[in-house]
Design an enzyme around this catalytic site. Structure first.
Site, mmCIF file in Angstrom:
data_model
loop_
_atom_site.group_PDB
_atom_site.id
_atom_site.type_symbol
_atom_site.label_atom_id
_atom_site.label_comp_id
_atom_site.label_asym_id
_atom_site.label_seq_id
_atom_site.Cartn_x
_atom_site.Cartn_y
_atom_site.Cartn_z
ATOM 1 N N TRP A 198 0.548 -1.146 -0.004
ATOM 2 C CA TRP A 198 -0.378 0.036 0.456
ATOM 3 C C TRP A 198 0.839 1.166 0.095
ATOM 4 O O TRP A 198 1.897 1.057 -0.314
ATOM 5 C CB TRP A 198 -1.190 -0.199 1.218
ATOM 6 N N ASP A 199 0.085 2.674 0.169
ATOM 7 C CA ASP A 199 1.379 3.000 0.143
ATOM 8 C C ASP A 199 1.522 3.921 1.568
ATOM 9 O O ASP A 199 2.517 4.487 1.425
ATOM 10 C CB ASP A 199 0.894 5.020 -0.899
ATOM 11 N N TRP A 200 1.413 3.559 2.199
ATOM 12 C CA TRP A 200 2.388 3.409 3.365
ATOM 13 C C TRP A 200 2.624 1.604 4.328
ATOM 14 O O TRP A 200 2.833 1.883 5.496
ATOM 15 C CB TRP A 200 1.659 3.938 4.716
ATOM 16 N N ASN A 209 -13.862 1.425 0.588
ATOM 17 C CA ASN A 209 -13.606 2.318 0.318
ATOM 18 C C ASN A 209 -12.784 2.780 -0.741
ATOM 19 O O ASN A 209 -12.088 2.689 -1.789
ATOM 20 C CB ASN A 209 -11.738 2.207 1.236
ATOM 21 N N GLU A 210 -13.341 4.586 -1.619
ATOM 22 C CA GLU A 210 -12.666 4.996 -2.108
ATOM 23 C C GLU A 210 -14.009 3.914 -3.943
ATOM 24 O O GLU A 210 -12.881 4.687 -4.870
ATOM 25 C CB GLU A 210 -11.646 5.213 -2.428
ATOM 26 N N GLU A 237 -11.348 11.761 5.481
ATOM 27 C CA GLU A 237 -10.502 11.333 5.830
ATOM 28 C C GLU A 237 -8.877 13.118 4.815
ATOM 29 O O GLU A 237 -10.076 13.417 3.838
ATOM 30 C CB GLU A 237 -9.999 10.298 4.336
#
Ligand code: BMA
Length: 894
Positions: A205-207, A467-468, A565
């Site tokens: 993921w981006d984290w 989510n999104e 968010e």
């Protein structure tokens, strides 16, 4: 981690405040004459060509096993995520053997229960395939009646590489693509995660790293019985507004082998309410519902900061005619929840807020991601530390984000106790999803099971489908030609509306359901479930990120109804990073710094944003410069999120140009999955970043928020209370950077700040203010303020506002901070007394590896002496703190 005090807190919570069963994991299952043989413990684990063969713990996963057996080193260390990619590309077999006493084997029905397999497996018993799994979020029960042997039984779980499976499924889907194919290269992840029902972030993921785990991540047991067994049970308090009374609906899910009759007895002793019901069971699986009428008025459960969290024992006793019994108890709590979407005067669109027990509540909190890439390593301590940290920062809500996992039972039980409301996503994120029959079928089972597992928790206040993913279609993330878009919308509606929503509405009538986040709610529904602009601030919730624009410019934020968010990245402390790096990595331009950053241009964005207001660190000592750079990213993050959050809290009762009535802020993100840069306010391991300290203030029940608007300084009083108004005055001071004496002090008139609203308390032209305070300019002074009662009692935390960027501050000098540490006499609490020779800004105390937190941190020091308290989570000494404490202030980094 070894956080002793918090462990004690947790033990205390487990044993004293709460009955064992209320916090028990899903492992614990009932009796009714059911013999349970646990198959947890040591198994044998082998890879596909048998080159690796080790003993493994169940529950567990392959990575953890290989690390514990010394086969690999820490997967989080440096670049090991890449080095150990082979593990996830291989297939693995878990094997165990067990015997079953003959009196147990002689019983009518035998079932093997797998609470959680990660993910795609074929399971065999004594060489015979008994079942397959394809969804880590489901429990699987396999009928093994007649398959148990007299002597040793061999149970094997063959687990296929999740990466290979996802790829095969995607390639088999030939009619049209289901994007995205792969994550962006900067994430160094695996492809097609949307084709497998597994934590979506496990493919990167981006984290977070890519660790497509494999394993038996929850318990395994054999259940053998003659008559019937209880599969699960739920308890749902329901309010009858017509009669102003409460009932509790109890559902029992049975697996019946032989028909039988019996009685069900329900009781809430504290409310002197009990009832008995006839029970008649016929073979097969069935649900039996019973309603307990309450005789007394109840004490309600309130979110943290709004009242107490009353929890009552409810006991369930089932007795069958054959003498078999089943007993359980559960904590139940009484609260109503509504999601209010209705017209607002002078604002187009609809409101979007939560009403708990009839009162509007502003949700203050953050977003929750998986606590570890290897879920078997998540401990109750880790969860407790994070939830207590959230509550200590005055949070009352968390969103369990849809790209991770449905959390463990203990997480929700602790949220029930702490008053933390949970926005629960279903586990779908940032992608489109296939809708083949078997995929839908496994999702249906997943959703049913998860709703039944979680719906008894008062903390869960809303379900959300994904989510999104509405936004992904609406704003065309994946370059889908307009002509084929209807196909994707159809799939979207099929999955989230016709299946997930449908199941949730059937299973749970006690809380609202949203199809996505962000969404326009009922407006999205009107527009066919995919709104033209799901980010429309007039409806529903929004996610908003802007990294390059100046975050100090609050006019650039969308005045949304609900901010679910928003956020900014920062780097975690050196003590956290040093556990997985070596000194040559400690440079912002190192390969390590690039490798850990999974968000495109993330490191650059942090420095660019920081540079707008601060001089970047320029020490000639590389290590000092690295530490200072970490510091400046945390300063930037704290300041940006503070400004944005204060803007939203100020907007709770305002309508400006048709927008406002903001009723929730959940910044991205609370926690970290590993040691790397991210939007989190708490580092991996539990250490608080500067943002988390600041959240305590910007989430205070009564906030004073300062802002510059058209040349005026405005100070607002924002109150979360429901009916209590407060008479306050704003106490405002201007301080020069070059002296400890306030240049001037002002006070507003006494103003009444409205309950549940934002009230302007102070307004003054800045230029007039500066002229009035003779020696001040925008660059040479800073404004501090707080609200006090007319009698002088402090009502809100101290706050401040810069009149120009600190990078242009005039007179700000190196403060030469020195300190002494002294035991307070209270266990593990220490006074740290600071002395400085000049005023200092963003004063940051870091005790490296000593776990714990300060009462305040990242603060302005406008007097020569200041004392803070450090509360350690393990025994330590003043000497140890003294030798580990680093103090940094803004002027120290350049
Ligand atoms: C949001 C989240 C996550 C992501 C975060 C930061 O959109 O839902 O997908 O980690 O942004 O980019």
């Amino acid at each position: 981690m070894n956080h002793v005090v918090w462990s004690f807190a947790c033990v205390y919570l487990l044993e004293v405040t709460c009955p064992d069963s209320a916090l028990a994991s899903e492992e614990k299952r009932p009796s009714l004459g059911v013999d349970i043989i646990s198959l947890n413990g040591k198994w044998q684990l082998m890879n596909s060509n048998s080159s690796v063969s080790v003993s493994a713990d169940v529950p567990g996963c392959v990575h953890t096993t290989l690390q514990r057996q010394g086969f690999i080193s820490d997967p989080y260390y440096r670049f090991n995520d890449l080095a150990y990619r082979w593990i996830s590309l291989d297939n693995w077999t878990y094997t165990t053997s067990f015997s079953v006493p003959s009196h147990v084997r002689g019983k009518g029905k035998a079932v093997l229960v797998f609470e959680g397999v990660d993910t795609v497996s074929t399971i065999s018993l004594n060489g015979l395939t008994i079942g397959k799994t394809d969804n880590m979020f489901r429990r699987y029960d396999f009928d093994v009646t007649g398959l148990l042997k007299d002597e040793e039984n061999v149970l094997q779980v063959w687990i296929m590489s999740a990466v290979t499976y996802a790829s095969q499924r995607s390639h088999a889907h030939t009619e049209y693509r289901v994007p995205p194919d792969c994550p962006p290269p900067v994430q160094k992840g695996e492809c097609h995660v949307n084709f497998i029902r597994k934590a979506q972030s496990s493919f990167s993921w981006d984290w977070g790293p890519s660790f497509p785990t494999l394993g038996i991540w929850k318990g395994v047991r054999l259940e053998v019985f003659n008559t019937s067994r209880v599969l699960s049970y739920t308890t749902s308090p329901k309010y009858d507004s017509e009669h102003s009374s409460w009932t509790v609906e109890v559902e029992l899910f049975f697996d019946v082998f032989v028909a039988s009759k019996g009685l069900v007895h329900l009781s809430i002793p504290l409310l002197q309410s009990e009832a008995e019901f006839q029970l008649s069971l016929t073979p097969g699986q069935s649900k039996k519902s019973f309603v307990l009428q309450l005789n007394q008025s109840v004490s309600l459960w309130w979110p943290f900061g709004h009242g107490e969290q009353f929890l009552y024992y409810l006991t369930i006793d089932v007795s069958l005619e054959g003498g078999e019994t089943f007993n359980a108890d559960r904590m139940v709590a009484f609260r109503t929840v509504e999601l209010v979407q209705e017209p607002i005067p002078s604002s187009p669109g609809l409101s979007f807020y939560f009403r708990i027990n009839g009162k509007p509540i502003f949700l203050k909190g953050s977003n929750w991601i998986p606590v570890h890439a290897f879920q078997d390593q998540v401990t109750t301590d880790m969860i407790t530390i994070l939830l207590r940290s959230a509550q200590k920062a005055n949070m009352n809500a968390l969103r369990v984000w849809g790209g991770g996992v449905y959390e463990q039972d203990i997480f929700y039980s602790l949220c029930d106790m702490y008053g933390i409301m949970i926005w629960q996503d279903f586990m779908f994120a940032c992608a489109l999803y296939p809708t083949e029959k078997d995929f839908i079928q496994t999702v249906r089972e997943e959703v049913t099971q998860q709703v039944r597992r979680l719906k008894s928790h008062p903390s869960v206040v809303i379900w959300s489908g994904n989510n999104e993913n509405e936004a992904a279609i609406a704003t065309d993330w994946f370059n889908i030609p307009v002509t084929v878009r209807p196909l994707y919308v159809k799939d979207y509606v099929h999955l989230y509306v016709e299946n997930i929503r449908d199941i949730v509405l059937q299973e749970d009538s006690t809380r609202p359901f949203l199809v996505s986040s962000p969404t326009n709610g009922v407006e999205s529904e009107k527009e066919g479930w995919v709104a033209k602009d799901p980010y429309d601030p007039h409806y529903g919730d929004t996610h908003f990120y802007s990294y390059y624009k100046d975050c100090w410019d609050w006019t650039a934020f969308p005045r949304t109804r609900f901010a679910s968010e928003y956020g900014f990245q920062s780097w975690p402390s050196l003590s956290t990073l040093s556990k997985v790096s070596v000194s040559s990595d400690w440079d912002f331009s190192s390969n390590f710094s690039a490798h850990r950053q999974h968000h495109e241009y993330g490191n650059q964005q942090m420095l660019k944003q920081a540079e707008l207001h601060y001089i970047l660190p320029n020490s000639t000592d590389p290590l000092q410069k690295y530490r200072d750079t970490i510091y400046i990213t945390q300063v930037m993050q704290a300041q940006c999120v503070k400004i944005q959050t204060e803007f939203y809290r100020r907007s709770r009762s305002d309508i400006v140009e048709g927008k406002g009535h903001t009723m929730g802020t959940l910044y991205w993100q609370l926690n970290d999955i590993w040691q790397g840069p991210s939007w989190s306010s708490v580092e991996f391991g539990g250490k608080w970043k500067m943002l988390h300290y600041w959240a305590t203030d910007f989430y205070a029940p009564i906030l004073s928020a300062g802002v510059e608007d058209k040349g005026d300084l405005l100070i607002y009083g924002v109150s979360d209370s429901h009916s209590e108004t407060h008479n306050v005055k704003a106490k405002v001071k201007l301080h020069s950077w070059s002296s400890f004496n306030a240049v001037c002090s002002l006070e507003s008139n006494v103003t009444t700040i409205k309950a549940g609203g934002s009230t302007l308390v102070f307004q003054h032209s800045i230029s007039a203010l500066l002229t009035q305070c003779g020696n001040c300019t925008r660059r040479s002074c800073i404004v501090t303020f707080h609200l006090s009662s007319p009698e002088g009692q402090m009502i809100s935390p101290h706050n401040h506002i810069f009149l120009s960027s600190p990078r242009y501050a005039e007179g700000l000098q190196k403060p030469n901070i020195t300190f002494t540490v002294k035991d307070t006499g209270i266990v593990q609490n220490f006074f740290v007394t600071l002395h400085c020779s000049f005023p200092a800004v963003y004063v940051w105390l870091d005790v490296d590896n000593i776990p714990g937190h300060f009462d305040v941190n990242g603060f302005l020091m406008l007097s020569k002496k200041s004392t803070v308290i450090f509360g350690a989570w393990r025994p330590t000494t003043a000497e140890e703190i003294t030798s580990n404490l680093h103090i940094t202030s803004l002027r120290d980094v350049y």
